[in-house]
Enzyme design. Structure first.
Site, PDB file in Angstrom:
ATOM      1  N   LYS B  78       0.681  -1.141  -0.205  1.00  0.00           N
ATOM      2  CA  LYS B  78      -0.097   0.045  -0.021  1.00  0.00           C
ATOM      3  C   LYS B  78       0.726   1.314   0.075  1.00  0.00           C
ATOM      4  O   LYS B  78       2.048   1.280   0.545  1.00  0.00           O
ATOM      5  CB  LYS B  78      -1.029  -0.253   1.191  1.00  0.00           C
ATOM      6  CG  LYS B  78      -1.762   1.239   1.335  1.00  0.00           C
ATOM      7  CD  LYS B  78      -2.795   0.757   2.646  1.00  0.00           C
ATOM      8  CE  LYS B  78      -3.795   1.981   2.826  1.00  0.00           C
ATOM      9  NZ  LYS B  78      -4.716   1.837   3.928  1.00  0.00           N
ATOM     10  N   SER B 153      -9.702   1.588   3.212  1.00  0.00           N
ATOM     11  CA  SER B 153      -8.772   2.394   2.449  1.00  0.00           C
ATOM     12  C   SER B 153      -7.803   1.717   1.683  1.00  0.00           C
ATOM     13  O   SER B 153      -7.244   2.053   0.656  1.00  0.00           O
ATOM     14  CB  SER B 153      -8.251   3.579   3.244  1.00  0.00           C
ATOM     15  OG  SER B 153      -7.170   2.908   4.287  1.00  0.00           O
ATOM     16  N   SER B 177      -9.698  -0.696   7.505  1.00  0.00           N
ATOM     17  CA  SER B 177      -9.210  -0.433   6.017  1.00  0.00           C
ATOM     18  C   SER B 177      -8.518  -1.588   5.429  1.00  0.00           C
ATOM     19  O   SER B 177      -7.998  -1.553   4.406  1.00  0.00           O
ATOM     20  CB  SER B 177      -8.311   0.699   6.128  1.00  0.00           C
ATOM     21  OG  SER B 177      -9.034   1.816   6.289  1.00  0.00           O
TER      22      SER B 177
END
Lengths: 116, 485, 493
Positions: B78, B153, B177
């Site tokens: 990420k 997210s 997330s």
């Protein structure tokens, strides 16, 4: 306790009553974000909505409850580090990503407002 | 077909010589080339770096040198997790060309075990969001339904594994997330106990809530990643002082007799198809010898407001450093120092980030701090107490992961409505509990659903064991989306 | 300064905030070097430049030094203390929040004793805590440069009670704190380098008034004398303002503000008004758990504390017979105390030695703006000089000349100076002095008569004349004896 809740709800209303464009401007100043006038309107709308949603926390009876700051049961004190030096970032690495630099320092426009 | 393999299998085939690392990397990158334009999971791909690592691994194996536990496994990271020398934008304009000068501990650990990093994935800006729509760069699509979001997210990392661009990836979980996108994308996803994986090198959003979490094609892949990443780190003062756990054997033990707590009261408003799916999942657990008990988690109705006060308060200070002075974007219009701050942050931050910074500033400001911040801290304490009480009558707790399956891009505009997607996941971040999202089925229109298994603090292996056993029976993870080209 | 005359019936209220950089090897929350004077941005790390993803880890040596300080001032050590975030935006503040201790500091209370105008006074301390220092902003005409070498250096912030009432109180207090920090080797305490900094809060009120009026915070005083000047100036400024505006609400006459001391102008200059106090939005630092100390840890540190200034001062008074103000003077400056004690290894006349260390040599070094221990004049040199005087080998004026030469050529010994100069050679030979005594007596008949009629001053005059004749080299004792003898003989005639 009931009167306590009533008081809190009343205070909550007061807060809501004081959440206006000036508050948004003040918060934007504190946060150093130059929000435009149009943004101020939409932010005010959103913040009002979110704040009225979080107001429900006042329903919870928290008398005699200690605020929780740290969650981990397995660790209750901060670890300490030995006082030894190690270089993990050179000036070259640091200044590589700098927006503006001069003479080994970061360069910023002259400070007009006085320091805190 | 390499992309159908689990990470464990990829590693096995590499170690046995059946596959070379270069073959593995090439295969995955071919798949990426073909389907990534539809999915948009990545912000950057490091093909050269991956090929170089693959080559080195093949040479190592040929020379019969020792190889790591993750040797040959491609991993996506990420974009709010630092990889040294690579750009970390956190999906924000304010860090557009920012190159991380150091790698996160978690990244160092997996690279030391010979994992192959293939790229950085898209996410909501600074991890604030539940749909990855708040990225400043692109919208990621759900590989199961390209009109839908992958959740957020960590939507990019979830989509990457769902689309099988790699068998494992890393995300971060502050309010759900990792677990939420994991469920919406039909893959295994895990948030460890708070402090179990080092936060060093994870760009901070809500410091007392954040954890790096792995995605995988199956629970066994999660277990492998946790064995490598879940350990004490001296650079993170909140890191649990414990060495790594053994997972691979432990999780295969049966879970007969395990008590599963279910907060039925709290799930009353669940939509019909999700409730049906959840009940089926509970039946599966019962068939494995588990016993269901009812637990009271009624205070969780306050978990969202509590989270949005504490997380935004912490975030308002964590994001103060993005000011155009030391790195990242500096506004071209700025002439004075004040303008450097004000214009840079105005230009560099998206709407959701600004909202949360302002809200966080408000709840900490003098006059309001007691009513909001302090009160939220107290409710947090009560929520933790309620979980503890629940765990006194059960071993793990089960809930759905999300109230809804994946939703269409652009369908949720109201910030508050978006926040409500996290209603079942947020409590774990407040209490520091480990939670696994494991695929539990599909809706009628083929959207994935997920089961959440929650453990007490440091119950990471326990939760993984329960999930592993569940998955052996309810093998929904084997389904791979058919991505329309 | 006699406060009774100048302040009228106004009472100044002064409080001091002292920031001292702890002299650890590495910074408070990261392992980059804590070193002054390096090239800009060469002592940095990802933590001290607030790179995304960096986290703080507390330096154990900084904690130790803080505990040592707390114990040295007799304060209460909080076995559990916490860190807080203090938010404000400034280029020298890498995270735009400082990590400090606001709610629960490590040190509570305590006091120091200092001598002001010859009197011992005790000053109370409210609290002290650990926090990290900011970087440095260097101002140029059109831009400013930021250097993060100092960012993250450990600071101890010491806050006094508003218990001082004169500028001299404040400087005495500050010197006492400095002495303690130097004694426990917690800080370099170098005001020029910035490792010791003062902020002072000044307000005034009418005598007998309860409650405090608005205070002004003054920054930028980098020496004790500037500290006194700034406070003095501010006291008068405030008194004048109140007296010139007797009908205005005091809260409006002086409003809370921060001033900068301008040493060139000799006045305080407004920096900014505190209209709304900066809302620092303190809240507990989530990246650091509480700092927990065990009682045995604190006890061990207490056992290993060195002799502290107050103890040393008392020892000088009790064992060496020094006057209180002299003992304080020596003890307050660790380097001077060390120098003094080094002299004592070879010299036993502590009182005489003290005079040379406090009065004679400092007077001679004032021009060069140096302290004795900053020169090449070693303790053994001073000790030797004092020993020569003590033994009677050189006297009064000669000793002063020798000292002048020692200062002019630091490193030369007293004995070598005396050996080189025949005028300095001590004259103890009675037979050499006698003829000179005879001459003086012959030339000063009326003085002799005065002595005989009981005038002691005339005798002293005669002694002086003989000393003059011997160019000061004669032993005053021998001269005295000879004169008495001979005058007695004259009287007998």
């Amino acid at each position: 306790m009931k009167s306590g809740i009533v008081l809190l709800i009343f205070l909550g209303y007061l807060f809501m009553a004081t959440l206006d464009k000036n508050t948004v401007k003040y918060l934007a100043d504190l946060s150093r974000i130059a929000v435009s006038s149009a943004e101020e309107d939409s932010l005010l709308k959103d913040l009002k909505k979110i704040l009225s949603y979080v107001e429900q926390l006042n329903e919870v009876d928290t008398a005699n409850i200690q605020p929780c700051t740290y969650v981990t049961k397995a660790l209750t004190q901060t670890p300490l580090r030995e006082d030894v030096c190690e270089t993990t970032l050179t000036r070259e690495q640091f200044l590589k990503g700098a927006p503006q630099q001069i003479g080994g320092m970061l360069r910023v426009p002259q400070v007009i407002k006085s320091e805190p | 077909m390499i992309h159908t393999y689990s990470a464990n299998l990829v590693h096995e085939h590499f170690m046995s010589g059946k596959l070379s690392a270069q073959e593995i990397v090439t295969s995955y990158f071919d798949r990426i080339k073909r389907y990534e334009p539809k999915v948009d999971a990545f912000l950057s791909l490091s093909f050269d770096r991956a090929v170089a690592k693959a080559k080195a691994l093949d040479e190592k194996r040929a020379a019969k040198q020792p190889l790591g536990k993750l040797a040959g496994i491609p991993v996506a990271i990420k974009d709010n997790i630092n990889v040294q020398g690579e750009i970390s934008t956190c999906s924000s304009k304010i860090l557009e060309n920012y190159k991380a000068p150091f790698s996160a501990t978690a990244v160092n650990l997996i690279e030391a075990e010979d994992a192959i990093i293939i790229g950085k994935t898209n996410c909501d800006e600074f991890a604030m969001g539940s749909s990855t729509e708040h990225s400043a760069y692109k919208r990621t699509k759900n590989p199961w339904n390209l009109a839908c979001t992958p959740g957020g997210s960590s939507g990019g990392s979830a989509a990457a594994v769902a689309a099988r661009f790699c068998p494992v990836s890393l995300g971060s979980d502050t309010g759900g997330s990792v677990r939420q996108p994991g469920a919406l994308c039909g893959i295994a996803a895990f948030k460890p106990t708070y402090g179990r994986i080092s936060r060093y090198g994870l760009v901070a959003y809500g410091s007392s809530l954040d954890q790096i979490g792995p995605f995988g094609t199956c629970v066994e892949d999660i277990a492998l990643m946790m064995e490598v990443m879940g350990r004490h780190c001296p650079k993170d003062s909140t890191s649990v002082p414990k060495g790594p756990d053994e997972y691979m054997h432990s999780i295969k033990q049966p879970i007969k007799g395990m008590k599963i707590g279910v907060p039925w009261q709290f799930l009353q408003a669940l939509r019909a198809d999700a409730m049906k799916n959840f009940q089926e999942a509970m039946k599966t657990l019962e068939s494995l010898g588990c016993q269901l008990v009812e637990v009271d988690l009624s205070l969780l109705k306050y978990s969202l407001p509590t989270y949005y006060i504490l997380a935004t308060a912490e975030a308002s200070t964590n994001l103060a450093r993005y000011d155009g002075i030391r790195y990242g974007l500096r506004s071209q219009q700025a002439k004075t120092l004040d303008e450097v701050y004000d214009f840079t942050r105005e230009e560099g931050f998206g709407a959701e980030v600004k909202r949360r910074i302002l809200l966080g500033t408000f709840v900490l400001s003098s006059g309001y701090k007691d009513a909001y911040y302090k009160q939220a801290q107290k409710v947090r304490a009560l929520i933790i107490q309620q979980y503890e009480k629940a765990f006194s009558t059960c071993d793990i707790i089960a809930t759905p992961v999300t109230p809804n399956p994946c939703f269409e891009l652009g369908s949720i505009q109201d910030p508050l409505q978006m926040y409500l997607e996290d209603i079942y996941t947020i409590g774990l971040n407040l209490a520091g509990l480990p939670g696994m999202s494991v695929p539990s089925g599909f809706t009628q229109d083929n959207k994935p659903l997920g089961l959440q298994l929650i453990g007490p603090q440091l119950g990471d292996v326990l939760v993984t064991k329960a999930a592993y056993n569940f998955q052996q029976t309810a093998a929904f993870h084997n389904a791979i989306p058919d991505i329309k080209e | 300064m006699n406060t009774k005359i100048h302040h009228g019936d106004w009472e100044p209220i002064i409080g001091l905030e002292i920031h001292a950089e702890l002299n650890t090897k590495s910074k408070l929350f990261s392992s980059d070097a804590n070193r002054f004077g390096a090239e800009p941005n060469t002592n940095i790390s990802e933590v001290s430049t607030a790179q995304p993803g960096s986290l703080p880890v507390l330096n154990k040596e900084a904690v130790k030094k803080a505990v040592q300080f707390g114990l040295s001032i007799g304060a209460h050590i909080n076995l559990v203390s916490q860190f807080d975030r203090k938010s404000y935006f400034y280029p020298d503040n890498p995270r735009n929040f400082q990590i400090t201790q606001y709610e629960t500091p490590i040190i509570i209370g305590g006091s120091v004793v200092a001598v002001v105008d010859g009197q011992e006074k005790e000053f109370q301390i409210t609290r002290a805590h650990i926090e990290d220092d900011s970087g440095m902003l260097k101002h140029f005409t059109n831009f400013a440069g930021v250097d993060y070498n100092r960012a993250g250096v450990p600071l101890i912030e010491i806050v006094s009670e508003p218990c001082m009432h004169t500028p001299k109180d404040a400087s005495a207090y500050a010197m006492a704190i400095k002495a303690i920090l130097e004694y426990i080797d917690a800080s370099d305490c170098n005001m020029e380098e910035g490792s010791l900094r003062f902020d002072v809060n000044v307000s005034v009120r009418k005598k007998g008034e309860t409650g405090f009026r608005n205070k002004i915070e003054i920054k930028n005083m980098n020496s004790f004398s500037n500290l006194e000047l700034a406070i003095s100036h501010e006291i008068f400024r405030q008194i004048k303002a109140y007296e010139e505006n007797p009908n205005v609400d005091p809260k409006e006459v002086i409003t809370q503000a921060t001033h900068r001391w301008d040493p060139d102008k000799g006045e305080t200059v407004l920096m900014r008004k505190k209209e709304y106090a900066d809302d620092y939005r303190y809240f507990p630092e989530p990246d650091l758990l509480p700092l927990v100390l065990s009682q045995s840890y604190v006890d061990d540190i207490r056992k290993t504390l060195p002799e502290l200034p107050l103890q040393k001062e008392k020892r000088y008074v009790e064992s060496l017979g020094l006057a209180v103000h002299q003992a304080f003077f020596l003890a307050s400056d660790k380097k001077l105390a060390d120098y003094f004690e080094a002299c004592l290894e070879t010299c036993s006349n502590a009182k005489l030695l003290t005079n040379w260390l406090i009065v004679e040599f400092p007077g001679r070094l004032k021009e060069k703006n140096l302290s004795l221990y900053q020169t090449a004049i070693l303790p053994e040199h001073v000790a030797e000089l004092v020993n020569l005087i003590d033994k009677g080998d050189i006297h009064g004026k000669i000793a002063k000349c020798v000292a002048d030469e020692m200062v002019a050529a630091p490193g030369t010994t007293a004995s070598s100076i005396v050996a080189k100069n025949p005028d300095y050679q001590p004259l103890n030979d009675k037979s050499a002095i006698e003829p000179l005594v005879d001459t003086v007596l012959a030339e000063n008949q009326d003085s002799v008569d005065s002595v005989l009629s009981g005038r002691d001053r005339a005798f002293a005059y005669l002694v002086g004349q003989v000393m003059k004749a011997t160019k000061g080299t004669a032993s005053p004792q021998v001269v005295n004896e000879l004169l008495k003898e001979k005058i007695a003989k004259i009287a007998a005639k």
